[in-house]
Design a protein around this motif. Structure first.
Motif, mmCIF file in Angstrom:
data_model
loop_
_atom_site.group_PDB
_atom_site.id
_atom_site.type_symbol
_atom_site.label_atom_id
_atom_site.label_comp_id
_atom_site.label_asym_id
_atom_site.label_seq_id
_atom_site.Cartn_x
_atom_site.Cartn_y
_atom_site.Cartn_z
ATOM 1 N N GLY A 1 15.941 111.953 63.282
ATOM 2 C CA GLY A 1 16.808 112.894 62.584
ATOM 3 C C GLY A 1 16.064 114.142 62.165
ATOM 4 N N GLU A 2 16.833 115.157 61.811
ATOM 5 C CA GLU A 2 16.281 116.444 61.374
ATOM 6 C C GLU A 2 16.178 116.449 59.852
ATOM 7 O OE1 GLU A 2 19.330 118.753 63.051
ATOM 8 O OE2 GLU A 2 18.465 118.786 65.031
ATOM 9 N N VAL A 3 15.357 115.562 59.359
ATOM 10 C CA VAL A 3 15.184 115.389 57.926
ATOM 11 C C VAL A 3 13.706 115.105 57.653
ATOM 12 C CG1 VAL A 3 17.525 114.533 57.518
ATOM 13 C CG2 VAL A 3 15.695 112.924 58.117
ATOM 14 N N PRO A 4 13.267 115.241 56.399
ATOM 15 C CA PRO A 4 11.900 114.838 56.071
ATOM 16 C C PRO A 4 11.660 113.367 56.392
ATOM 17 C CG PRO A 4 12.841 116.170 54.306
ATOM 18 C CD PRO A 4 13.965 115.860 55.253
ATOM 19 N N SER A 5 10.417 113.027 56.707
ATOM 20 C CA SER A 5 10.095 111.661 57.121
ATOM 21 C C SER A 5 10.452 110.649 56.031
ATOM 22 C CB SER A 5 8.613 111.557 57.469
ATOM 23 O OG SER A 5 7.800 111.951 56.371
ATOM 24 N N GLN A 6 10.345 111.035 54.751
ATOM 25 C CA GLN A 6 10.667 110.092 53.676
ATOM 26 C C GLN A 6 12.148 109.715 53.690
ATOM 27 O OE1 GLN A 6 10.594 111.925 49.633
ATOM 28 N NE2 GLN A 6 10.006 113.775 50.726
ATOM 29 N N THR A 7 13.002 110.610 54.182
ATOM 30 C CA THR A 7 14.423 110.301 54.278
ATOM 31 C C THR A 7 14.658 109.250 55.352
ATOM 32 O OG1 THR A 7 14.920 112.566 53.602
ATOM 33 C CG2 THR A 7 16.734 111.289 54.541
ATOM 34 N N LEU A 8 13.977 109.388 56.487
ATOM 35 C CA LEU A 8 14.070 108.353 57.521
ATOM 36 C C LEU A 8 13.601 107.013 56.975
ATOM 37 C CD1 LEU A 8 12.768 110.027 60.813
ATOM 38 C CD2 LEU A 8 15.122 109.748 60.064
ATOM 39 N N ASP A 9 12.475 107.039 56.250
ATOM 40 C CA ASP A 9 11.937 105.786 55.707
ATOM 41 C C ASP A 9 12.931 105.131 54.749
ATOM 42 O OD1 ASP A 9 9.606 106.142 57.145
ATOM 43 O OD2 ASP A 9 8.556 107.147 55.512
ATOM 44 N N ARG A 10 13.573 105.922 53.887
ATOM 45 C CA ARG A 10 14.521 105.367 52.927
ATOM 46 C C ARG A 10 15.738 104.778 53.625
ATOM 47 N NH1 ARG A 10 15.341 108.915 47.499
ATOM 48 N NH2 ARG A 10 17.014 107.356 47.350
ATOM 49 N N LEU A 11 16.228 105.465 54.641
ATOM 50 C CA LEU A 11 17.385 104.957 55.373
ATOM 51 C C LEU A 11 17.035 103.665 56.113
ATOM 52 C CD1 LEU A 11 18.838 108.329 56.646
ATOM 53 C CD2 LEU A 11 20.097 106.663 55.290
ATOM 54 N N MET A 12 15.847 103.624 56.706
ATOM 55 C CA MET A 12 15.446 102.419 57.436
ATOM 56 C C MET A 12 15.264 101.240 56.483
ATOM 57 S SD MET A 12 12.796 103.956 60.273
ATOM 58 C CE MET A 12 12.773 102.524 61.349
ATOM 59 N N GLN A 13 14.696 101.493 55.313
ATOM 60 C CA GLN A 13 14.516 100.430 54.337
ATOM 61 C C GLN A 13 15.854 99.913 53.824
ATOM 62 O OE1 GLN A 13 11.822 98.829 53.382
ATOM 63 N NE2 GLN A 13 10.310 100.051 54.477
ATOM 64 N N ALA A 14 16.834 100.832 53.708
ATOM 65 C CA ALA A 14 18.134 100.457 53.139
ATOM 66 C C ALA A 14 19.042 99.773 54.156
ATOM 67 C CB ALA A 14 18.832 101.688 52.578
ATOM 68 N N PHE A 15 18.784 99.978 55.454
ATOM 69 C CA PHE A 15 19.644 99.423 56.491
ATOM 70 C C PHE A 15 19.264 97.966 56.706
ATOM 71 C CE2 PHE A 15 21.475 99.454 60.900
ATOM 72 C CZ PHE A 15 22.744 99.910 60.541
ATOM 73 N N GLU A 16 20.137 97.052 56.311
ATOM 74 C CA GLU A 16 19.794 95.632 56.257
ATOM 75 C C GLU A 16 20.751 94.790 57.092
ATOM 76 O OE1 GLU A 16 20.195 94.924 52.118
ATOM 77 O OE2 GLU A 16 18.226 95.736 51.618
ATOM 78 N N LYS A 17 20.201 93.719 57.653
ATOM 79 C CA LYS A 17 21.009 92.753 58.387
ATOM 80 C C LYS A 17 21.574 91.745 57.394
ATOM 81 C CE LYS A 17 22.461 90.800 62.253
ATOM 82 N NZ LYS A 17 23.501 91.415 63.088
ATOM 83 N N LYS A 18 22.922 91.631 57.347
ATOM 84 C CA LYS A 18 23.570 90.745 56.390
ATOM 85 C C LYS A 18 24.047 89.451 57.023
ATOM 86 C CE LYS A 18 22.989 93.245 52.769
ATOM 87 N NZ LYS A 18 22.071 92.762 51.701
ATOM 88 N N ARG A 19 24.272 89.453 58.292
ATOM 89 C CA ARG A 19 24.715 88.228 58.973
ATOM 90 C C ARG A 19 24.379 88.269 60.453
ATOM 91 N NH1 ARG A 19 29.267 89.637 61.787
ATOM 92 N NH2 ARG A 19 30.451 91.422 61.019
#
Length: 337
Positions: A319-337
């Motif tokens: 994405g066209e965002v700071p690297s910390q934004t990618l990191d936060r989105l990746m950390q927040a994206f979770e497998k629930k089932r």
């Protein structure tokens, strides 16, 4: 789309098997855009290409990388069509008719036909005048300048936090059409620039002629990737904690026929109305993904790429965002089932 960015996304697609110098400005005191608040300015920016025909050459620079393309555009309200021919790098011609995209690749005599929403494409920037933009950006008038021989107003869209980049935008004074876009880091440094080097407004571009060229696939093999529209929740994923401003825009699963949702590649796009991030998830394959993990993190201009292994999954964010934004989105994206 910005040509070098297509190359970055193209690299990501391959890895995951998912198919001008600045013009001097006339100084002006900080203020809102000339004659309008941010919402009205965004609406004008969004509407500018919708009933207008133009032909031009635009150039994209990111550090020492430069690419250029020729664009033919015609808009008739809800009907939008354009042809973009690359002038550098791999030869390709891309036609877009609303969300229908057809890409001709002469080297392989292949045509790729797909549906792709026109989010954040230069020179449109906005698919719609998103109401969330004023919550995360502030508008500031910079002055006036010239781009491709045309008089332009210059404004900045400055982020309210560190999760997104800023923008400096030149719009043609009479039509509001975007002529030039710079992406700025928090210190004001230009990370990437896209600008018309030459532009003919009110050009005699025919939608019928562009359609005829787009539909003429004689001598080419037509490939249509299998895309299934879905949601992260339907696929068993969710954004566990909100990243301010980034809302789900679309989500696709790519596979053959009725491929099992748990085993096919998934792409989910999140956007704050200007910046966007794609999260790609697929089953982890050590032989294929090891080089991706060893190569990241990657950045080119305003675009960053991150890869991580999440249990049996390989997750890639671009994405066209700071690297910390990618990191936060990746950390927040979770497998629930």
């Amino acid at each position: 789309m910005r040509p070098w960015r297509e190359a970055v996304v193209g690299l990501l697609v391959a890895l995951t098997q998912f198919g001008l110098a600045a013009q001097p400005a006339t100084p002006a005191p900080p203020a809102e855009a000339p004659g309008a608040n941010i919402e009205r300015w965004l609406v004008r920016l969004h509407e500018a290409p919708r009933n207008r025909a133009y032909v031009g050459t635009f150039v994209v620079t990111a550090g020492s990388d430069m690419s250029s393309a020729r664009i033919w555009h015609v808009g008739e309200g809800e009907r939008q069509m354009e042809r973009v021919e690359s002038l550098t790098g791999t030869a390709r011609t891309t036609f877009r008719r609303n969300d229908e995209v057809v890409t001709f690749l002469p080297a392989s005599r292949t045509v790729v036909h797909e549906t792709r929403e026109a989010l954040g494409l230069f020179p449109n920037l906005l698919k719609k005048a998103d109401a969330s933009v004023p919550r995360y950006y502030r508008l500031r008038s910079v002055g006036q300048g010239r781009v491709a021989g045309l008089e332009a107003d210059i404004v900045q869209l400055l982020p309210v936090d560190v999760l997104r980049f800023g923008y400096q935008i030149w719009t043609e004074q009479k039509t509001g059409l975007m002529l030039k876009l710079q992406t700025l880091d928090p210190s004001g440094k230009v990370l990437e620039q896209a600008a018309f080097s030459e532009l003919q407004l009110e050009a005699p571009v025919s939608m019928a002629k562009l359609k005829a060229l787009m539909d003429n696939t004689q001598g080419y093999q037509v490939v249509s990737p299998h895309l299934f529209k879905t949601t992260a929740q339907e696929e068993g994923w969710e954004l566990g904690s909100a990243v301010p401003g980034f809302a789900p825009m679309r989500c696709y699963r790519r596979g053959e026929g009725a491929a099992a949702p748990g085993r096919s590649a998934l792409q989910c796009v999140y956007s704050d109305g200007l910046a966007s991030v794609s999260l790609f998830v697929e089953p982890f394959e050590p032989n294929r993904h090891a080089r991706m993990l060893s190569a990241h993190p990657l950045s080119l201009g305003a675009t960053s790429l991150r890869v991580r292994q999440v249990g049996p999954w390989c997750m890639t964010a671009v994405g066209e965002v700071p690297s910390q934004t990618l990191d936060r989105l990746m950390q927040a994206f979770e497998k629930k089932r």
